[in-house]
Design an enzyme around this catalytic site. Structure first.
Site, mmCIF file in Angstrom:
data_model
loop_
_atom_site.group_PDB
_atom_site.id
_atom_site.type_symbol
_atom_site.label_atom_id
_atom_site.label_comp_id
_atom_site.label_asym_id
_atom_site.label_seq_id
_atom_site.Cartn_x
_atom_site.Cartn_y
_atom_site.Cartn_z
ATOM 1 N N ASN A 9 0.869 -1.178 0.000
ATOM 2 C CA ASN A 9 0.000 0.000 0.000
ATOM 3 C C ASN A 9 0.902 1.223 0.000
ATOM 4 O O ASN A 9 1.498 1.560 1.013
ATOM 5 C CB ASN A 9 -0.885 -0.041 1.264
ATOM 6 N N TRP A 10 1.009 1.850 -1.166
ATOM 7 C CA TRP A 10 1.949 2.974 -1.293
ATOM 8 C C TRP A 10 1.450 4.228 -0.579
ATOM 9 O O TRP A 10 2.198 5.148 -0.349
ATOM 10 C CB TRP A 10 2.194 3.298 -2.772
ATOM 11 N N LYS A 11 0.152 4.292 -0.294
ATOM 12 C CA LYS A 11 -0.455 5.492 0.318
ATOM 13 C C LYS A 11 -0.163 6.721 -0.557
ATOM 14 O O LYS A 11 -0.072 6.587 -1.769
ATOM 15 C CB LYS A 11 0.027 5.657 1.759
ATOM 16 N N HIS A 94 -9.508 1.338 4.783
ATOM 17 C CA HIS A 94 -8.243 1.529 5.508
ATOM 18 C C HIS A 94 -8.489 2.485 6.682
ATOM 19 O O HIS A 94 -9.275 3.426 6.566
ATOM 20 C CB HIS A 94 -7.171 2.090 4.562
ATOM 21 N N GLU A 96 -6.892 4.871 7.789
ATOM 22 C CA GLU A 96 -6.665 6.300 7.500
ATOM 23 C C GLU A 96 -7.886 6.914 6.808
ATOM 24 O O GLU A 96 -8.207 8.086 7.025
ATOM 25 C CB GLU A 96 -5.388 6.458 6.642
ATOM 26 N N GLU A 166 -5.677 -4.913 10.496
ATOM 27 C CA GLU A 166 -4.628 -3.925 10.734
ATOM 28 C C GLU A 166 -4.915 -3.198 12.045
ATOM 29 O O GLU A 166 -5.701 -2.240 12.074
ATOM 30 C CB GLU A 166 -4.592 -2.900 9.600
ATOM 31 N N GLY A 172 2.356 2.134 10.863
ATOM 32 C CA GLY A 172 3.348 3.208 10.726
ATOM 33 C C GLY A 172 4.025 3.591 12.032
ATOM 34 O O GLY A 172 4.718 4.605 12.099
ATOM 35 N N SER A 212 3.163 -2.195 10.492
ATOM 36 C CA SER A 212 4.603 -2.315 10.749
ATOM 37 C C SER A 212 5.143 -3.704 10.446
ATOM 38 O O SER A 212 6.051 -4.185 11.114
ATOM 39 C CB SER A 212 4.934 -1.888 12.191
ATOM 40 N N GLY A 233 2.694 -1.262 4.303
ATOM 41 C CA GLY A 233 2.766 0.158 3.976
ATOM 42 C C GLY A 233 4.204 0.572 3.710
ATOM 43 O O GLY A 233 4.745 0.355 2.625
ATOM 44 N N GLY A 234 4.833 1.142 4.712
ATOM 45 C CA GLY A 234 6.184 1.705 4.572
ATOM 46 C C GLY A 234 7.169 0.791 3.860
ATOM 47 O O GLY A 234 7.910 1.240 2.968
HETATM 48 P P1 PGA Z 1 2.705 0.178 7.692
HETATM 49 O O1 PGA Z 1 1.257 0.416 7.061
HETATM 50 O O2 PGA Z 1 3.214 -1.127 7.118
HETATM 51 O O3 PGA Z 1 3.517 1.361 7.228
HETATM 52 O O4 PGA Z 1 2.544 0.107 9.169
HETATM 53 C C1 PGA Z 1 0.372 -0.660 6.837
HETATM 54 C C2 PGA Z 1 -0.906 -0.149 6.243
HETATM 55 O O5 PGA Z 1 -1.363 0.931 6.652
HETATM 56 O O6 PGA Z 1 -1.514 -0.779 5.350
#
Ligand code: PGA
Length: 249
Positions: A9-11, A94, A96, A166, A172, A212, A233-234
């Site tokens: 997930n590049w966000k 998600h 966010e 999640e 993050g 994470s 994500g990251g």
């Molecule tokens: P993260 O994000 O791996 O940076 O914690 C995961 C996500 O939000 O899908």
């Protein structure tokens, strides 16, 4: 056997040129994965990245879609538009989106329906915030999220949904759920699916862990019987780390 999967997930990261460079690198590195590999990119990257990856095993996802079919919704992107780029998955719900864009159960139910109607497989995210975990309310929270937005689906439609657990406190933050916490929750989620759709569907449901998850801890998380892969994500922004995670699955 249910599908094992690693999804990135590049966000809101990477310009179009940077995204093309990353997708090109991944295409070279990920030629023969043992699991389904998906990358979710910003909308504007989708058509280019989907075209670039069309002869690769890597699938493309949107990170969101509109909660309306079409029309006067300035700035929105519909599920049909996403599908027309060649993307085959779409992240829905998600944390966010829930937190910063006030996406509630009804909106997410509509988005899920629109994805399925347009032949996109939803990667549906659920998970509790820190205060809910501290109050030991995580089970009731994920149950309500499933009941609110996906458990209305027919069995055939539900079978097209990928779930992603999640825990919001792990996203993050560098605070990963322990493998035990992940397994416990994934088994609970699978039991909810079983109660609703029966054992065969529950056994076939892909449940990803996100929060994470990185090149160091992925193998340990994926070793759990109910953890079918990860939503990353990251660590999905670096080809080498993401490839290590894919190879851990
Ligand atoms: P993260 O994000 O791996 O940076 O914690 C995961 C996500 O939000 O899908």
């Amino acid at each position: 056997m249910r599908t094992k999967m690693v999804a990135g997930n590049w966000k809101m990261n990477k310009t179009l040129q940077e995204g093309v460079a990353l997708a090109t690198e991944l295409k070279e590195k990920v030629a023969n994965p043992r699991c389904e590999v998906v990358i979710a990119t910003p909308f504007i990257h989708l058509a280019t990245v989907a075209e670039l990856l069309k002869d690769s095993p890597i699938r493309v996802a949107a990170e969101n879609c509109a909660d309306h079919e079409s029309g006067a919704y300035t700035g929105e992107v519909s599920a049909a538009m996403v599908a027309s780029t060649g993307a085959t998955y779409c992240i829905i719900g998600h944390s966010e989106r829930r937190q910063y864009y006030a996406e509630n159960y009804d909106i997410l139910r509509t988005k899920t329906d629109l994805c399925l109607k347009n032949n996109l497989r939803p990667i549906f995210c659920i998970g509790e915030v820190k205060e809910e975990r501290e109050a030991n309310r995580q089970n009731e929270v994920v149950k309500a999220q499933l009941e609110g937005s996906v458990f209305h689906l027919s069995e055939a439609d539900f079978r097209r949904v990928v779930l992603a657990y999640e825990p919001v406190w792990a996203i993050g933050t560098g605070l990963t759920a322990t493998p035990e916490q992940a397994q416990e929750m994934h088994a609970f989620i699978r039991s909810l699916v079983e109660a609703k759709y029966g054992k065969a569907v529950a056994d076939d449901t892909t449940i990803l862990y996100g929060g994470s998850c990185n090149a160091k801890n992925a193998a340990e998380l994926f070793a759990n019987p109910d953890v079918d892969g990860g939503l990353i994500g990251g660590a999905s922004l670096k080809a080498e780390d993401f490839t290590t995670i894919i190879n851990a699955r």
